[in-house]
Every structure is written in structure tokens, then in C-alpha cells.
Design a protein around this motif. Structure first.
Motif, PDB file in Angstrom:
ATOM      1  N   HIS A  23       4.066  -2.073 -10.014  1.00  0.00           N
ATOM      2  CA  HIS A  23       4.521  -2.546  -8.710  1.00  0.00           C
ATOM      3  C   HIS A  23       3.467  -2.260  -7.644  1.00  0.00           C
ATOM      4  CE1 HIS A  23       8.462  -3.021 -10.500  1.00  0.00           C
ATOM      5  NE2 HIS A  23       8.345  -1.813 -10.989  1.00  0.00           N
ATOM      6  N   ALA A  24       3.529  -2.985  -6.551  1.00  0.00           N
ATOM      7  CA  ALA A  24       2.589  -2.796  -5.444  1.00  0.00           C
ATOM      8  C   ALA A  24       2.608  -1.352  -4.949  1.00  0.00           C
ATOM      9  CB  ALA A  24       2.908  -3.761  -4.306  1.00  0.00           C
ATOM     10  N   VAL A  25       3.775  -0.736  -4.920  1.00  0.00           N
ATOM     11  CA  VAL A  25       3.879   0.652  -4.455  1.00  0.00           C
ATOM     12  C   VAL A  25       3.048   1.574  -5.346  1.00  0.00           C
ATOM     13  CG1 VAL A  25       5.488   2.590  -4.145  1.00  0.00           C
ATOM     14  CG2 VAL A  25       6.174   0.280  -3.473  1.00  0.00           C
ATOM     15  N   VAL A  26       3.090   1.347  -6.645  1.00  0.00           N
ATOM     16  CA  VAL A  26       2.313   2.155  -7.589  1.00  0.00           C
ATOM     17  C   VAL A  26       0.828   1.936  -7.348  1.00  0.00           C
ATOM     18  CG1 VAL A  26       1.761   2.513 -10.036  1.00  0.00           C
ATOM     19  CG2 VAL A  26       4.142   2.163  -9.334  1.00  0.00           C
ATOM     20  N   LEU A  27       0.422   0.682  -7.237  1.00  0.00           N
ATOM     21  CA  LEU A  27      -0.994   0.365  -7.031  1.00  0.00           C
ATOM     22  C   LEU A  27      -1.509   0.914  -5.710  1.00  0.00           C
ATOM     23  CD1 LEU A  27      -0.977  -3.308  -8.334  1.00  0.00           C
ATOM     24  CD2 LEU A  27      -1.781  -1.270  -9.545  1.00  0.00           C
ATOM     25  N   GLU A  28      -0.724   0.776  -4.657  1.00  0.00           N
ATOM     26  CA  GLU A  28      -1.137   1.288  -3.344  1.00  0.00           C
ATOM     27  C   GLU A  28      -1.270   2.805  -3.360  1.00  0.00           C
ATOM     28  OE1 GLU A  28       1.790  -0.337  -0.706  1.00  0.00           O
ATOM     29  OE2 GLU A  28       0.979  -2.362  -0.889  1.00  0.00           O
ATOM     30  N   ASP A  29      -0.341   3.473  -4.027  1.00  0.00           N
ATOM     31  CA  ASP A  29      -0.400   4.927  -4.108  1.00  0.00           C
ATOM     32  C   ASP A  29      -1.644   5.371  -4.878  1.00  0.00           C
ATOM     33  OD1 ASP A  29       1.205   7.522  -3.625  1.00  0.00           O
ATOM     34  OD2 ASP A  29       0.659   7.645  -5.755  1.00  0.00           O
ATOM     35  N   ILE A  30      -1.932   4.715  -5.982  1.00  0.00           N
ATOM     36  CA  ILE A  30      -3.124   5.042  -6.773  1.00  0.00           C
ATOM     37  C   ILE A  30      -4.377   4.830  -5.940  1.00  0.00           C
ATOM     38  CG2 ILE A  30      -4.545   4.312  -8.737  1.00  0.00           C
ATOM     39  CD1 ILE A  30      -1.853   3.703 -10.189  1.00  0.00           C
ATOM     40  N   PHE A  31      -4.468   3.680  -5.289  1.00  0.00           N
ATOM     41  CA  PHE A  31      -5.651   3.383  -4.487  1.00  0.00           C
ATOM     42  C   PHE A  31      -5.821   4.404  -3.366  1.00  0.00           C
ATOM     43  CE2 PHE A  31      -8.043   1.107  -1.201  1.00  0.00           C
ATOM     44  CZ  PHE A  31      -9.156   0.746  -1.941  1.00  0.00           C
ATOM     45  N   HIS A  32      -4.732   4.736  -2.701  1.00  0.00           N
ATOM     46  CA  HIS A  32      -4.809   5.679  -1.591  1.00  0.00           C
ATOM     47  C   HIS A  32      -5.214   7.080  -2.072  1.00  0.00           C
ATOM     48  CE1 HIS A  32      -4.050   7.368   2.348  1.00  0.00           C
ATOM     49  NE2 HIS A  32      -3.357   8.317   1.767  1.00  0.00           N
ATOM     50  N   LYS A  33      -4.524   7.592  -3.094  1.00  0.00           N
ATOM     51  CA  LYS A  33      -4.777   8.962  -3.555  1.00  0.00           C
ATOM     52  C   LYS A  33      -6.086   9.116  -4.317  1.00  0.00           C
ATOM     53  CE  LYS A  33      -0.037  10.594  -3.680  1.00  0.00           C
ATOM     54  NZ  LYS A  33       1.119  10.859  -4.528  1.00  0.00           N
ATOM     55  N   GLU A  34      -6.443   8.094  -5.078  1.00  0.00           N
ATOM     56  CA  GLU A  34      -7.608   8.216  -5.956  1.00  0.00           C
ATOM     57  C   GLU A  34      -8.893   7.619  -5.380  1.00  0.00           C
ATOM     58  OE1 GLU A  34      -7.468  10.075  -8.647  1.00  0.00           O
ATOM     59  OE2 GLU A  34      -5.310  10.381  -8.447  1.00  0.00           O
ATOM     60  N   VAL A  35      -8.772   6.783  -4.345  1.00  0.00           N
ATOM     61  CA  VAL A  35      -9.962   6.146  -3.776  1.00  0.00           C
ATOM     62  C   VAL A  35     -10.137   6.510  -2.303  1.00  0.00           C
ATOM     63  CG1 VAL A  35     -11.115   3.955  -3.320  1.00  0.00           C
ATOM     64  CG2 VAL A  35      -9.798   4.233  -5.423  1.00  0.00           C
ATOM     65  N   VAL A  36      -9.150   6.213  -1.492  1.00  0.00           N
ATOM     66  CA  VAL A  36      -9.289   6.397  -0.046  1.00  0.00           C
ATOM     67  C   VAL A  36      -9.457   7.872   0.321  1.00  0.00           C
ATOM     68  CG1 VAL A  36      -8.149   6.110   2.193  1.00  0.00           C
ATOM     69  CG2 VAL A  36      -8.039   4.282   0.482  1.00  0.00           C
ATOM     70  N   ILE A  37      -8.571   8.725  -0.165  1.00  0.00           N
ATOM     71  CA  ILE A  37      -8.651  10.150   0.201  1.00  0.00           C
ATOM     72  C   ILE A  37      -9.985  10.765  -0.222  1.00  0.00           C
ATOM     73  CG2 ILE A  37      -7.668  12.441  -0.220  1.00  0.00           C
ATOM     74  CD1 ILE A  37      -4.895  11.121  -0.091  1.00  0.00           C
ATOM     75  N   PRO A  38     -10.427  10.582  -1.486  1.00  0.00           N
ATOM     76  CA  PRO A  38     -11.738  11.148  -1.845  1.00  0.00           C
ATOM     77  C   PRO A  38     -12.903  10.579  -1.023  1.00  0.00           C
ATOM     78  CG  PRO A  38     -10.504  10.646  -3.825  1.00  0.00           C
ATOM     79  CD  PRO A  38      -9.733  10.058  -2.671  1.00  0.00           C
ATOM     80  N   MET A  39     -12.816   9.303  -0.655  1.00  0.00           N
ATOM     81  CA  MET A  39     -13.901   8.701   0.128  1.00  0.00           C
ATOM     82  C   MET A  39     -13.956   9.257   1.547  1.00  0.00           C
ATOM     83  SD  MET A  39     -13.840   4.686  -1.014  1.00  0.00           S
ATOM     84  CE  MET A  39     -14.841   4.205   0.367  1.00  0.00           C
ATOM     85  N   THR A  40     -12.815   9.579   2.107  1.00  0.00           N
ATOM     86  CA  THR A  40     -12.769  10.026   3.499  1.00  0.00           C
ATOM     87  C   THR A  40     -12.683  11.537   3.630  1.00  0.00           C
ATOM     88  OG1 THR A  40     -10.357   9.779   3.555  1.00  0.00           O
ATOM     89  CG2 THR A  40     -11.686   7.885   4.262  1.00  0.00           C
ATOM     90  N   LYS A  41     -12.606  12.245   2.528  1.00  0.00           N
ATOM     91  CA  LYS A  41     -12.502  13.705   2.574  1.00  0.00           C
ATOM     92  C   LYS A  41     -13.731  14.300   3.270  1.00  0.00           C
ATOM     93  CE  LYS A  41     -11.022  17.534  -0.152  1.00  0.00           C
ATOM     94  NZ  LYS A  41     -10.422  17.934  -1.407  1.00  0.00           N
ATOM     95  N   GLY A  42     -13.483  15.098   4.259  1.00  0.00           N
ATOM     96  CA  GLY A  42     -14.566  15.744   4.990  1.00  0.00           C
ATOM     97  C   GLY A  42     -15.149  14.901   6.098  1.00  0.00           C
TER      98      GLY A  42
END
Length: 136
Positions: free
Chosen positions: A112-131
Motif C-alpha cells: 500500500h502507499a502508506v507502506v511505501l511512503e513509510d519506507i521511503f521516509h524512514k529509509e531514505v529521507v531521514i538518513p539523507m537529512t540527518k545532521g
């Protein structure tokens, strides 16, 4: 407050049913809990790589708890279907039946979109913007 207790009771009921079904599956197939775990994990990897073809996003999916919870939920639904079918299928065909019922190539669903969005946010966006904001 009463809704919370009802919801908790329902969640506990579902977890109990899933546990009982898992134990029935292991007994019917003569497998260990480790074997059971390996089967749904290997099928999930197969689903990621060959069915939905996540390609370059494979590491993000492999590390995403929400994907594995989603996948296990579907696996457990297939377990229920398998257990119903065993009533009509001879015992010597149960292993093949289990494989057929749980074949990822026949999965007619996608995350589902919710699953994909959560994966993208937690696994891509957060690590990219950390710090990024800590330096400002």
C-alpha cells in the motif's frame, strides 16, 4: 477508555490466532520454527526482487520493519487458507499445497502507499537529512 480495551482484546485475539495457526502449520508440515521463519523470509525476498522488482531500493525494503510486518500479515493469511485446504487435500500433498498457496509469483497485491511512503521516509529521507539541520 473502553474502546482501547476492546481494541487491545481484538489485537490479542488476532495474535493468538496467528500463533495457533503457525503452530498448526509447523506440525502439519513437520518443520521447525526456524524453517517456518526462513520460508516466509525467503519468499519475501523473492517477492521484493522478482515480483515487484524494487531494484536499487532493495536495501531500503530489506531494512524496513513495516514491509516485513506487511509481508508477514499476508503470509499468515495464506497460512489460514492453507489450513482450510488441508481438510480437502491428502496429507502427502500438504507440502506442495503450502508452496502453491504461498507462492509470491501468484500474489495479486502490492504494498500500500502508506507502506511505501513509510519506507521511503524512514529509509531514505531521514538518513539523507540527518545532521543537516544540526549544523545550522
Amino acid at each position: 477508555m473502553e474502546m482501547t480495551n476492546t481494541k487491545t482484546s481484538w489485537i490479542n485475539k488476532v495474535k493468538t490466532i496467528q500463533q495457533v495457526n503457525r503452530e498448526l502449520v509447523m506440525r502439519k508440515l513437520g518443520i521447525s520454527e526456524e524453517d517456518y521463519h526462513d520460508m516466509w523470509l525467503d519468499a519475501g525476498i523473492h517477492y521484493l526482487t522478482d515480483v515487484i522488482e524494487v531494484g536499487e531500493w532493495q536495501p531500503e525494503f530489506m531494512n524496513a520493519r513495516i514491509f516485513w510486518k506487511w509481508w508477514l500479515n499476508h503470509w499468515q493469511r495464506w497460512d489460514t487458507r492453507f489450513l482450510e485446504y488441508t481438510k480437502e487435500v491428502p496429507r502427502d500433498q500438504w507440502a506442495k499445497l503450502y508452496d502453491d498457496v504461498h507462492d509470491p509469483l501468484h500474489a495479486d497485491f502490492k504494498p500500500h502507499a502508506v507502506v511505501l511512503e513509510d519506507i521511503f521516509h524512514k529509509e531514505v529521507v531521514i538518513p539523507m537529512t540527518k545532521g543537516q539541520y544540526e549544523k545550522a
